[in-house]
Design a protein around this motif. Structure first.
Motif, PDB file in Angstrom:
ATOM      1  N   TYR A 116       0.832  -1.197   0.000  1.00  0.00           N
ATOM      2  CA  TYR A 116       0.000   0.000   0.000  1.00  0.00           C
ATOM      3  C   TYR A 116       0.871   1.255   0.000  1.00  0.00           C
ATOM      4  N   ILE A 117       0.330   2.323  -0.590  1.00  0.00           N
ATOM      5  CA  ILE A 117       0.943   3.648  -0.498  1.00  0.00           C
ATOM      6  C   ILE A 117       0.036   4.489   0.399  1.00  0.00           C
ATOM      7  N   VAL A 118       0.624   5.090   1.434  1.00  0.00           N
ATOM      8  CA  VAL A 118      -0.157   5.797   2.449  1.00  0.00           C
ATOM      9  C   VAL A 118       0.341   7.235   2.599  1.00  0.00           C
ATOM     10  N   LYS A 119      -0.612   8.161   2.743  1.00  0.00           N
ATOM     11  CA  LYS A 119      -0.273   9.557   3.029  1.00  0.00           C
ATOM     12  C   LYS A 119      -0.832   9.930   4.393  1.00  0.00           C
ATOM     13  N   LEU A 120       0.017  10.507   5.247  1.00  0.00           N
ATOM     14  CA  LEU A 120      -0.371  10.889   6.599  1.00  0.00           C
ATOM     15  C   LEU A 120      -0.846  12.346   6.654  1.00  0.00           C
ATOM     16  N   ASN A 121      -1.473  12.703   7.739  1.00  0.00           N
ATOM     17  CA  ASN A 121      -1.972  14.067   7.917  1.00  0.00           C
ATOM     18  C   ASN A 121      -0.884  15.040   8.335  1.00  0.00           C
ATOM     19  N   LYS A 122       0.291  14.501   8.691  1.00  0.00           N
ATOM     20  CA  LYS A 122       1.404  15.356   9.111  1.00  0.00           C
ATOM     21  C   LYS A 122       2.716  14.600   8.905  1.00  0.00           C
ATOM     22  N   PRO A 123       3.847  15.310   8.886  1.00  0.00           N
ATOM     23  CA  PRO A 123       5.126  14.632   8.682  1.00  0.00           C
ATOM     24  C   PRO A 123       5.396  13.582   9.765  1.00  0.00           C
ATOM     25  N   ALA A 124       5.979  12.470   9.337  1.00  0.00           N
ATOM     26  CA  ALA A 124       6.300  11.398  10.282  1.00  0.00           C
ATOM     27  C   ALA A 124       7.506  11.791  11.134  1.00  0.00           C
ATOM     28  N   GLU A 125       7.407  11.513  12.404  1.00  0.00           N
ATOM     29  CA  GLU A 125       8.507  11.818  13.308  1.00  0.00           C
ATOM     30  C   GLU A 125       9.552  10.708  13.275  1.00  0.00           C
ATOM     31  N   GLN A 126      10.708  11.014  13.818  1.00  0.00           N
ATOM     32  CA  GLN A 126      11.775  10.029  13.885  1.00  0.00           C
ATOM     33  C   GLN A 126      11.311   8.816  14.708  1.00  0.00           C
ATOM     34  N   GLY A 127      11.576   7.624  14.212  1.00  0.00           N
ATOM     35  CA  GLY A 127      11.168   6.407  14.894  1.00  0.00           C
ATOM     36  C   GLY A 127       9.849   5.846  14.386  1.00  0.00           C
ATOM     37  N   PHE A 128       9.177   6.610  13.515  1.00  0.00           N
ATOM     38  CA  PHE A 128       7.886   6.144  12.991  1.00  0.00           C
ATOM     39  C   PHE A 128       8.031   4.815  12.252  1.00  0.00           C
ATOM     40  N   VAL A 129       9.029   4.718  11.372  1.00  0.00           N
ATOM     41  CA  VAL A 129       9.222   3.498  10.568  1.00  0.00           C
ATOM     42  C   VAL A 129       9.497   2.300  11.467  1.00  0.00           C
ATOM     43  N   ALA A 130      10.352   2.480  12.450  1.00  0.00           N
ATOM     44  CA  ALA A 130      10.697   1.379  13.346  1.00  0.00           C
ATOM     45  C   ALA A 130       9.478   0.897  14.124  1.00  0.00           C
ATOM     46  N   ARG A 131       8.669   1.825  14.602  1.00  0.00           N
ATOM     47  CA  ARG A 131       7.493   1.443  15.383  1.00  0.00           C
ATOM     48  C   ARG A 131       6.442   0.749  14.521  1.00  0.00           C
ATOM     49  N   MET A 132       6.249   1.249  13.309  1.00  0.00           N
ATOM     50  CA  MET A 132       5.273   0.641  12.410  1.00  0.00           C
ATOM     51  C   MET A 132       5.711  -0.755  11.968  1.00  0.00           C
ATOM     52  N   SER A 133       6.980  -0.904  11.668  1.00  0.00           N
ATOM     53  CA  SER A 133       7.472  -2.156  11.088  1.00  0.00           C
ATOM     54  C   SER A 133       7.648  -3.283  12.101  1.00  0.00           C
ATOM     55  N   THR A 134       7.825  -2.933  13.365  1.00  0.00           N
ATOM     56  CA  THR A 134       8.062  -3.975  14.376  1.00  0.00           C
ATOM     57  C   THR A 134       6.800  -4.459  15.063  1.00  0.00           C
ATOM     58  N   GLY A 135       5.679  -3.770  14.848  1.00  0.00           N
ATOM     59  CA  GLY A 135       4.426  -4.215  15.445  1.00  0.00           C
ATOM     60  C   GLY A 135       3.775  -3.139  16.291  1.00  0.00           C
ATOM     61  N   VAL A 136       2.471  -2.937  16.052  1.00  0.00           N
ATOM     62  CA  VAL A 136       1.711  -1.910  16.775  1.00  0.00           C
ATOM     63  C   VAL A 136       0.530  -2.579  17.479  1.00  0.00           C
ATOM     64  N   PRO A 137       0.294  -2.267  18.746  1.00  0.00           N
ATOM     65  CA  PRO A 137      -0.843  -2.879  19.447  1.00  0.00           C
ATOM     66  C   PRO A 137      -2.180  -2.290  18.994  1.00  0.00           C
ATOM     67  N   ILE A 138      -3.004  -3.119  18.353  1.00  0.00           N
ATOM     68  CA  ILE A 138      -4.359  -2.743  17.948  1.00  0.00           C
ATOM     69  C   ILE A 138      -5.258  -3.958  18.093  1.00  0.00           C
ATOM     70  N   LEU A 139      -6.536  -3.737  18.263  1.00  0.00           N
ATOM     71  CA  LEU A 139      -7.522  -4.824  18.292  1.00  0.00           C
ATOM     72  C   LEU A 139      -7.127  -5.957  19.234  1.00  0.00           C
ATOM     73  N   ASP A 140      -6.619  -5.598  20.405  1.00  0.00           N
ATOM     74  CA  ASP A 140      -6.248  -6.588  21.428  1.00  0.00           C
ATOM     75  C   ASP A 140      -5.153  -7.545  20.970  1.00  0.00           C
ATOM     76  N   THR A 141      -4.321  -7.102  20.039  1.00  0.00           N
ATOM     77  CA  THR A 141      -3.194  -7.919  19.601  1.00  0.00           C
ATOM     78  C   THR A 141      -2.084  -6.977  19.157  1.00  0.00           C
ATOM     79  N   VAL A 142      -0.991  -7.526  18.697  1.00  0.00           N
ATOM     80  CA  VAL A 142       0.113  -6.731  18.150  1.00  0.00           C
ATOM     81  C   VAL A 142       0.311  -7.154  16.706  1.00  0.00           C
ATOM     82  N   THR A 143       0.354  -6.196  15.805  1.00  0.00           N
ATOM     83  CA  THR A 143       0.474  -6.523  14.389  1.00  0.00           C
ATOM     84  C   THR A 143       1.798  -7.230  14.100  1.00  0.00           C
ATOM     85  N   ALA A 144       1.786  -8.053  13.072  1.00  0.00           N
ATOM     86  CA  ALA A 144       2.981  -8.793  12.673  1.00  0.00           C
ATOM     87  C   ALA A 144       4.010  -7.840  12.076  1.00  0.00           C
TER      88      ALA A 144
END
Length: 304
Positions: A135-163
């Motif tokens: 997917y290609i995604v556009k955010l509402n504001k510039p991504a801060e430092q560490g955004f890529v690392a947090r997104m790629s390693t897993g984010v807690p949503i829906l009572d689980t952590v994304t792969a």
């Protein structure tokens, strides 16, 4: 292996009449099977000749398999429910009865497949297959430092952590993300969990098939090479295997009654959760010689 079918079913399948009416035709001597009067209980095999009142009845043509790639616009709902305004089936308006493979949020756009091949649908959507979607995604504001690392390693949503997934920034507010999951509104929820909202989201690839230059709102038939590639990618998949647990989508994102075609997508709605502890109703009676585990009870279908 016996590939024959009952004669009344064959006549009914041609659209000539119902099975019950076919039986009446047979009983009244109006049906010939290979030049001889047919009888109730006769069976039809490929190559047989069937006549009704002197007219030859031909076997129904098998429906040709259709594989379509659509660049879905935002605002179109991925459902086969014809009463839903803006449903994808009415939008495509294909002459054959087709259904979407998986889902793409109403607010999202991009590549989605439609087909009348039910076998390949289950194989593609089964959670264990781990097929990539980009997917290609556009955010509402510039991504801060560490955004890529947090997104790629897993984010807690829906009572689980994304792969774990692949995330690559292409601008201050835009990035590409490649998933092997399909949780409900997954990318939007991941971004929201990190303090951002999604301005636009477009799927550009499913497995090895690219959206390419296909214009928004347009569709095309997959090439023979793409269909072969699609089938090869799922050749080792078991379309009858159990899927992962289901997750309810937000009411605003899907119709109240889900179509058969959409059901396989539920297998992608949630990654595995820890098994719930057995409650008091699952406790074996005191007279039981052996205390069975929760897993044993579940496998025997005794959990209520």
């Amino acid at each position: 292996m016996d590939l024959s079918i009952s004669l009344n079913k064959f006549i009914s399948d041609t659209g000539y009449c119902s099975r019950r009416e076919a039986d009446k035709l047979i009983e009244s001597g109006r049906v010939l099977l290979n030049g001889r009067p047919a009888r109730l209980g006769n069976r039809y095999e490929e190559g047989d000749e069937v006549e009704v009142d002197g007219s030859l009845i031909t076997a129904p043509k098998k429906d040709k398999l259709v594989y379509i790639a659509l660049n879905k616009p935002a605002g179109i709902t991925t459902t086969t429910e014809m009463h839903i305004p803006g449903n994808i089936i009415s939008y495509v308006n294909h002459p054959k009865r087709i259904f979407p493979i998986g889902r793409l949020d109403k607010d999202s756009e991009g590549l989605i497949f439609l087909t009348n091949d039910g076998n390949i649908v289950n194989k593609i959507l089964r959670a264990g297959n781990k097929h990539e979607k980009e997917y290609i995604v556009k955010l509402n504001k510039p991504a801060e430092q560490g955004f890529v690392a947090r997104m790629s390693t897993g984010v807690p949503i829906l009572d689980t952590v994304t792969a774990p997934c692949k995330v690559v920034m292409s601008g201050r507010q835009t990035f590409s993300i490649t998933l092997v999951q399909g949780l409900n509104r997954q990318i939007r929820r991941m971004c929201e969990a990190l303090g951002y909202s999604v301005v636009s989201l477009k799927r550009v690839r499913i497995m090895n098939i690219q959206l390419g230059t296909l214009a928004t709102g347009k569709w095309r038939n997959l090439s023979d090479a793409e269909v072969a590639m699609l089938k090869a990618s799922v050749s080792g998949s078991d379309n009858t295997a159990k899927a992962s647990p289901k997750v309810k989508a937000a009411p605003s994102e899907r119709p109240r009654r889900e179509s058969p075609a959409a059901k396989p997508e539920k297998a992608l709605k949630q990654s595995a959760k820890p098994a719930k502890k057995a409650d008091g109703n699952n406790t074996p009676p005191p007279s039981s010689p052996k205390k069975s585990s929760y897993k044993d009870y579940r496998s025997k279908g005794k959990r209520k």
